[in-house]
Design a protein around this motif. Structure first.
Motif, PDB file in Angstrom:
ATOM      1  N   CYS A 149       0.842  -1.178   0.000  1.00 17.24           N
ATOM      2  CA  CYS A 149       0.000   0.000   0.000  1.00 17.24           C
ATOM      3  C   CYS A 149       0.882   1.235   0.000  1.00 17.24           C
ATOM      4  O   CYS A 149       1.896   1.287   0.710  1.00 17.24           O
ATOM      5  CB  CYS A 149      -0.903   0.010   1.233  1.00 17.24           C
ATOM      6  SG  CYS A 149      -1.992   1.431   1.304  1.00 17.24           S
ATOM      7  N   GLY A 188       0.460   5.534   0.243  1.00 20.08           N
ATOM      8  CA  GLY A 188      -0.502   6.582   0.523  1.00 20.08           C
ATOM      9  C   GLY A 188       0.136   7.951   0.537  1.00 20.08           C
ATOM     10  O   GLY A 188       1.354   8.095   0.607  1.00 20.08           O
ATOM     11  N   ALA A 205      -4.900   6.724  -0.744  1.00 16.62           N
ATOM     12  CA  ALA A 205      -4.033   5.552  -0.719  1.00 16.62           C
ATOM     13  C   ALA A 205      -4.401   4.625  -1.856  1.00 16.62           C
ATOM     14  O   ALA A 205      -5.558   4.601  -2.313  1.00 16.62           O
ATOM     15  CB  ALA A 205      -4.128   4.822   0.614  1.00 16.62           C
ATOM     16  N   GLU A 228      -3.720   0.511  -3.404  1.00 16.02           N
ATOM     17  CA  GLU A 228      -3.211  -0.847  -3.205  1.00 16.02           C
ATOM     18  C   GLU A 228      -2.335  -1.174  -4.405  1.00 16.02           C
ATOM     19  O   GLU A 228      -2.824  -1.359  -5.517  1.00 16.02           O
ATOM     20  CB  GLU A 228      -4.374  -1.829  -3.074  1.00 16.02           C
ATOM     21  CG  GLU A 228      -5.200  -1.569  -1.825  1.00 16.02           C
ATOM     22  CD  GLU A 228      -6.461  -2.408  -1.767  1.00 16.02           C
ATOM     23  OE1 GLU A 228      -6.936  -2.830  -2.846  1.00 16.02           O
ATOM     24  OE2 GLU A 228      -6.980  -2.620  -0.659  1.00 16.02           O
ATOM     25  N   TYR A 234      -7.659   2.855  -2.679  1.00 12.90           N
ATOM     26  CA  TYR A 234      -8.233   2.417  -1.402  1.00 12.90           C
ATOM     27  C   TYR A 234      -9.209   3.450  -0.861  1.00 12.90           C
ATOM     28  O   TYR A 234     -10.311   3.101  -0.427  1.00 12.90           O
ATOM     29  CB  TYR A 234      -7.114   2.160  -0.395  1.00 12.90           C
ATOM     30  CG  TYR A 234      -7.610   1.721   0.955  1.00 12.90           C
ATOM     31  CD1 TYR A 234      -7.548   2.583   2.043  1.00 12.90           C
ATOM     32  CD2 TYR A 234      -8.140   0.447   1.145  1.00 12.90           C
ATOM     33  CE1 TYR A 234      -8.012   2.194   3.285  1.00 12.90           C
ATOM     34  CE2 TYR A 234      -8.603   0.051   2.391  1.00 12.90           C
ATOM     35  CZ  TYR A 234      -8.525   0.927   3.454  1.00 12.90           C
ATOM     36  OH  TYR A 234      -8.994   0.537   4.682  1.00 12.90           O
ATOM     37  N   THR A 256      -2.046  -4.281   4.533  1.00 13.27           N
ATOM     38  CA  THR A 256      -3.181  -3.718   3.813  1.00 13.27           C
ATOM     39  C   THR A 256      -3.263  -2.220   4.081  1.00 13.27           C
ATOM     40  O   THR A 256      -2.767  -1.718   5.090  1.00 13.27           O
ATOM     41  CB  THR A 256      -4.481  -4.394   4.234  1.00 13.27           C
ATOM     42  OG1 THR A 256      -4.628  -4.280   5.651  1.00 13.27           O
ATOM     43  CG2 THR A 256      -4.464  -5.868   3.846  1.00 13.27           C
ATOM     44  N   CYS A 257      -3.912  -1.527   3.190  1.00 15.88           N
ATOM     45  CA  CYS A 257      -4.020  -0.083   3.304  1.00 15.88           C
ATOM     46  C   CYS A 257      -4.827   0.318   4.535  1.00 15.88           C
ATOM     47  O   CYS A 257      -5.682  -0.428   5.016  1.00 15.88           O
ATOM     48  CB  CYS A 257      -4.691   0.495   2.058  1.00 15.88           C
ATOM     49  SG  CYS A 257      -3.641   0.558   0.607  1.00 15.88           S
ATOM     50  N   ARG A 262      -6.249   4.203   6.622  1.00 17.73           N
ATOM     51  CA  ARG A 262      -6.363   5.656   6.503  1.00 17.73           C
ATOM     52  C   ARG A 262      -5.409   6.387   7.434  1.00 17.73           C
ATOM     53  O   ARG A 262      -4.983   7.500   7.128  1.00 17.73           O
ATOM     54  CB  ARG A 262      -7.800   6.085   6.808  1.00 17.73           C
ATOM     55  CG  ARG A 262      -8.799   5.610   5.768  1.00 17.73           C
ATOM     56  CD  ARG A 262     -10.225   5.946   6.177  1.00 17.73           C
ATOM     57  NE  ARG A 262     -11.186   5.563   5.155  1.00 17.73           N
ATOM     58  CZ  ARG A 262     -11.788   6.412   4.335  1.00 17.73           C
ATOM     59  NH1 ARG A 262     -11.525   7.701   4.428  1.00 17.73           N
ATOM     60  NH2 ARG A 262     -12.639   5.983   3.439  1.00 17.73           N
ATOM     61  N   TYR A 278       1.713   2.970   8.585  1.00 16.99           N
ATOM     62  CA  TYR A 278       2.752   3.001   7.568  1.00 16.99           C
ATOM     63  C   TYR A 278       4.149   3.026   8.182  1.00 16.99           C
ATOM     64  O   TYR A 278       4.434   3.833   9.062  1.00 16.99           O
ATOM     65  CB  TYR A 278       2.555   4.217   6.657  1.00 16.99           C
ATOM     66  CG  TYR A 278       1.261   4.125   5.883  1.00 16.99           C
ATOM     67  CD1 TYR A 278       0.056   4.508   6.460  1.00 16.99           C
ATOM     68  CD2 TYR A 278       1.237   3.636   4.584  1.00 16.99           C
ATOM     69  CE1 TYR A 278      -1.136   4.411   5.759  1.00 16.99           C
ATOM     70  CE2 TYR A 278       0.062   3.549   3.870  1.00 16.99           C
ATOM     71  CZ  TYR A 278      -1.122   3.939   4.475  1.00 16.99           C
ATOM     72  OH  TYR A 278      -2.296   3.836   3.770  1.00 16.99           O
TER      73      TYR A 278
END
Length: 124
Positions: A33, A35, A50, A52, A59, A103-104, A106, A111
């Motif tokens: 991911c 972003g 973001a 994927e 995302y 996985t992504c 918000r 991250y």
């Protein structure tokens, strides 16, 4: 170790456009991911969009940028872009690129890899 390098920031008038780029150096398989985040002076870092990277699916977009910003990627260049149109003074911030193998999400805490940021200034 993934290294992220942002570019494309600058100063524009309201209504203008900029395209930010985030080049990823290192092992591409370690990122699932990528972003974009932004942080204005005195404010918390907030998510913008973001993607994927495996399938190229977007995302999410923050409500404040929907229909104005577009996130995309070029796998051959290991680069993610943020096309910003109809810019507003409230979009002024340092924009950061981030990547993670999971996985992504918000929120920024997900991250593990971050760029140094690029300044975007929108004048009225």
């Amino acid at each position: 170790q993934v290294q992220l390098v942002e570019s494309g920031g600058g100063s524009v008038q309201a209504g203008g456009s900029l395209r930010l780029s985030c080049a990823a150096f290192g092992y591409s398989y370690s990122t699932n991911c990528m972003g974009w985040f932004r942080q204005a002076p005195g404010k918390e870092r907030e998510g913008v969009a973001a993607i994927e990277t495996g399938g190229g699916s977007t995302y999410y977009y923050a409500d404040s940028v929907k229909d104005r910003f577009t996130i995309s990627q070029d796998n051959a260049k290991n680069t993610v872009y943020l096309q910003m149109n109809s810019l507003k003074p409230e979009d002024t911030a340092v924009y950061y690129c981030a990547a993670d193998s999971r996985t992504c999400a918000r929120g920024p805490l997900q991250y593990n890899h971050w760029g140094r940021g690029t300044q975007v200034t929108v004048s009225s």
